[in-house]
Design a protein around this motif. Structure first.
Motif, PDB file in Angstrom:
ATOM      1  N   PRO A   1     -47.537  28.775 -17.901  1.00  0.00           N
ATOM      2  CA  PRO A   1     -48.182  27.790 -16.892  1.00  0.00           C
ATOM      3  C   PRO A   1     -47.239  27.261 -15.878  1.00  0.00           C
ATOM      4  O   PRO A   1     -48.783  27.755 -14.756  1.00  0.00           O
ATOM      5  CB  PRO A   1     -47.940  26.992 -17.893  1.00  0.00           C
ATOM      6  N   ILE A   2     -46.392  28.690 -15.174  1.00  0.00           N
ATOM      7  CA  ILE A   2     -45.935  29.290 -13.862  1.00  0.00           C
ATOM      8  C   ILE A   2     -45.728  30.728 -13.918  1.00  0.00           C
ATOM      9  O   ILE A   2     -45.277  30.687 -15.190  1.00  0.00           O
ATOM     10  CB  ILE A   2     -44.984  28.503 -13.730  1.00  0.00           C
ATOM     11  N   PHE A   3     -45.835  31.478 -13.408  1.00  0.00           N
ATOM     12  CA  PHE A   3     -46.661  32.511 -12.769  1.00  0.00           C
ATOM     13  C   PHE A   3     -46.302  32.981 -11.472  1.00  0.00           C
ATOM     14  O   PHE A   3     -46.586  32.362 -10.781  1.00  0.00           O
ATOM     15  CB  PHE A   3     -46.946  33.403 -14.003  1.00  0.00           C
ATOM     16  N   THR A   4     -45.647  34.287 -11.737  1.00  0.00           N
ATOM     17  CA  THR A   4     -45.507  34.986 -10.235  1.00  0.00           C
ATOM     18  C   THR A   4     -45.851  36.375 -10.073  1.00  0.00           C
ATOM     19  O   THR A   4     -45.689  37.082 -10.504  1.00  0.00           O
ATOM     20  CB  THR A   4     -43.945  34.682  -9.726  1.00  0.00           C
ATOM     21  N   ILE A   5     -46.462  36.721  -9.062  1.00  0.00           N
ATOM     22  CA  ILE A   5     -46.933  37.788  -8.337  1.00  0.00           C
ATOM     23  C   ILE A   5     -46.489  38.594  -7.454  1.00  0.00           C
ATOM     24  O   ILE A   5     -45.895  37.645  -6.050  1.00  0.00           O
ATOM     25  CB  ILE A   5     -48.681  38.234  -8.330  1.00  0.00           C
ATOM     26  N   PHE A   6     -46.554  39.684  -6.762  1.00  0.00           N
ATOM     27  CA  PHE A   6     -46.023  40.161  -5.859  1.00  0.00           C
ATOM     28  C   PHE A   6     -47.727  40.875  -5.257  1.00  0.00           C
ATOM     29  O   PHE A   6     -48.091  41.912  -5.870  1.00  0.00           O
ATOM     30  CB  PHE A   6     -44.510  41.004  -6.017  1.00  0.00           C
ATOM     31  N   ALA A   7     -47.159  40.725  -3.670  1.00  0.00           N
ATOM     32  CA  ALA A   7     -48.443  41.100  -3.164  1.00  0.00           C
ATOM     33  C   ALA A   7     -47.846  41.175  -1.469  1.00  0.00           C
ATOM     34  O   ALA A   7     -47.178  40.560  -1.013  1.00  0.00           O
ATOM     35  CB  ALA A   7     -49.503  40.407  -3.173  1.00  0.00           C
TER      36      ALA A   7
ATOM     37  N   LYS B   1     -44.134  40.188  -0.858  1.00  0.00           N
ATOM     38  CA  LYS B   1     -44.234  38.361  -0.676  1.00  0.00           C
ATOM     39  C   LYS B   1     -44.177  37.829  -2.866  1.00  0.00           C
ATOM     40  O   LYS B   1     -45.109  38.328  -2.944  1.00  0.00           O
ATOM     41  CB  LYS B   1     -45.129  37.749  -0.542  1.00  0.00           C
ATOM     42  N   ARG B   2     -43.226  37.231  -2.630  1.00  0.00           N
ATOM     43  CA  ARG B   2     -43.455  36.353  -3.746  1.00  0.00           C
ATOM     44  C   ARG B   2     -44.898  35.008  -3.904  1.00  0.00           C
ATOM     45  O   ARG B   2     -44.069  33.901  -2.987  1.00  0.00           O
ATOM     46  CB  ARG B   2     -42.415  35.543  -4.242  1.00  0.00           C
ATOM     47  N   PHE B   3     -45.575  35.436  -4.487  1.00  0.00           N
ATOM     48  CA  PHE B   3     -46.585  34.033  -5.260  1.00  0.00           C
ATOM     49  C   PHE B   3     -46.263  33.422  -5.968  1.00  0.00           C
ATOM     50  O   PHE B   3     -46.530  34.055  -7.315  1.00  0.00           O
ATOM     51  CB  PHE B   3     -47.980  34.559  -4.786  1.00  0.00           C
ATOM     52  N   THR B   4     -46.095  32.310  -5.936  1.00  0.00           N
ATOM     53  CA  THR B   4     -45.822  31.580  -7.321  1.00  0.00           C
ATOM     54  C   THR B   4     -46.928  30.213  -7.501  1.00  0.00           C
ATOM     55  O   THR B   4     -46.926  29.427  -7.119  1.00  0.00           O
ATOM     56  CB  THR B   4     -44.271  31.023  -7.324  1.00  0.00           C
TER      57      THR B   4
END
Length: 324
Positions: free
Chosen positions: A22-28, A31-34
């Motif tokens: 239900p909560i996840f983070t990607i790097f792009a 930056k960190r986008f959660t």
């Protein structure tokens, strides 16, 4: 008018919660986008004082309209108050006469028959009508001789906004420069040194959601014969036979047309923006996760509006009265 496929249909697919949680983070883009996808994360997104919208969008504003951080933070409060006050529900009646006049004028150029791209049609009508209503005549190029070139630049600007607002790009800067040069610097905002920049921001804000939602509302209405029939019957009951006179819409008229409002709200549900964001300024706790300061917290209306817990048959266009 026949509608054709539009790039406005490009949206984020639902997340694979089994794979990501239900909560996840990607790097792009460095930056960190959660992303948060469930009720608790949604409540934190809208209520937490440890999140900040201005810090999330400042870099995008700098890239998109060339407003530096110092000027943005100095004027943001005044700009927000002005826009909220000018376009708040209690003041919208001030715009109806002008807006109806503008819409009638620009729709008159369409003729009574033919085919074309519906998204182009909506944009060509709504762009000059909104500009002249919000800013007044002659603030932006809206005459027939000037509008085509300026609108083409603005369309390109709008299409590339998500990309250009994140990355300094020579082509995007050139397009922005052309648009800024086409805006008057004297009358529509009190901060004259940055007036064209804030004017461009307001111009984009007036079009970015309104045009695609108007487009999708028409697409859905035209795609369902029973809904189209009811809409036309409702319009005839309030305004009389179509084509007889130019329509002037009042607030009282709109109160007699709740089904159109329901169709618009359903189009918003199905075609909301892919994601909205705030910056985490202090660490926040959601479920068993601590999200560090500096993350961009992301919330997807597209996903939320397709939660079957709240919307049975979530992918189906169902204005309120269709549930009864």
């Amino acid at each position: 008018t026949r509608c054709t496929e539009s790039r406005k249909d490009q949206v984020l697919p639902p997340p694979d919660l089994a794979a990501h949680g239900p909560i996840f983070t990607i790097f792009a883009l460095g930056k960190r986008f959660t992303f948060v996808t469930e009720e608790e994360g949604t409540e934190v997104f809208f209520k937490s004082k440890d999140l900040n919208f201005e810090q999330a969008v400042q870099a995008a504003v700098k890239n998109a309209v060339s407003v530096p951080a110092e000027a943005f933070y100095q004027n943001y409060g005044n700009l927000y108050i002005m826009m909220k006050g000018k376009m708040g529900p209690s003041n919208l009646h001030m715009f109806t006469v002008t807006l109806c006049k503008e819409l009638n004028e620009h729709m008159a150029h369409l003729g009574t028959e033919g085919t074309g791209d519906l998204n182009d049609l909506v944009r060509h009508v709504m762009y000059p009508a909104a500009v002249n209503t919000l800013f007044g005549k002659d603030i932006c190029p809206t005459s027939q001789s000037e509008i085509k070139e300026f609108e083409e630049h603005f369309q390109k600007y709008d299409e590339d906004f998500e990309y250009a607002s994140q990355i300094d790009d020579a082509h995007g800067i050139r397009i922005t420069g052309v648009l800024l040069a086409g805006l008057s610097t004297e009358r529509h905002l009190p901060w004259r040194m940055m007036s064209p920049n804030y004017g461009l921001l307001m111009l984009w804000a007036s079009q970015a959601n309104t045009v695609p939602i108007a487009f999708w509302t028409l697409v859905f209405i035209l795609s369902y014969p029973s809904i189209y029939k009811k809409i036309m019957e409702d319009l005839a009951s309030v305004f009389g036979k179509a084509g007889k006179d130019k329509i002037e819409v009042s607030e009282e008229d709109l109160k007699k047309l709740p089904f159109i409002k329901w169709c618009t709200l359903e189009a918003i549900r199905l075609r909301s923006p892919g994601a909205i964001t705030k910056k985490v300024v202090n660490p926040i706790r959601i479920q068993n996760f601590t999200i560090p300061a500096g993350d961009m917290l992301m919330l997807s209306p597209y996903w939320l509006h397709r939660n079957p817990k709240y919307f049975p048959d979530p992918d189906v266009f169902k204005p309120v009265s269709c549930h009864s």
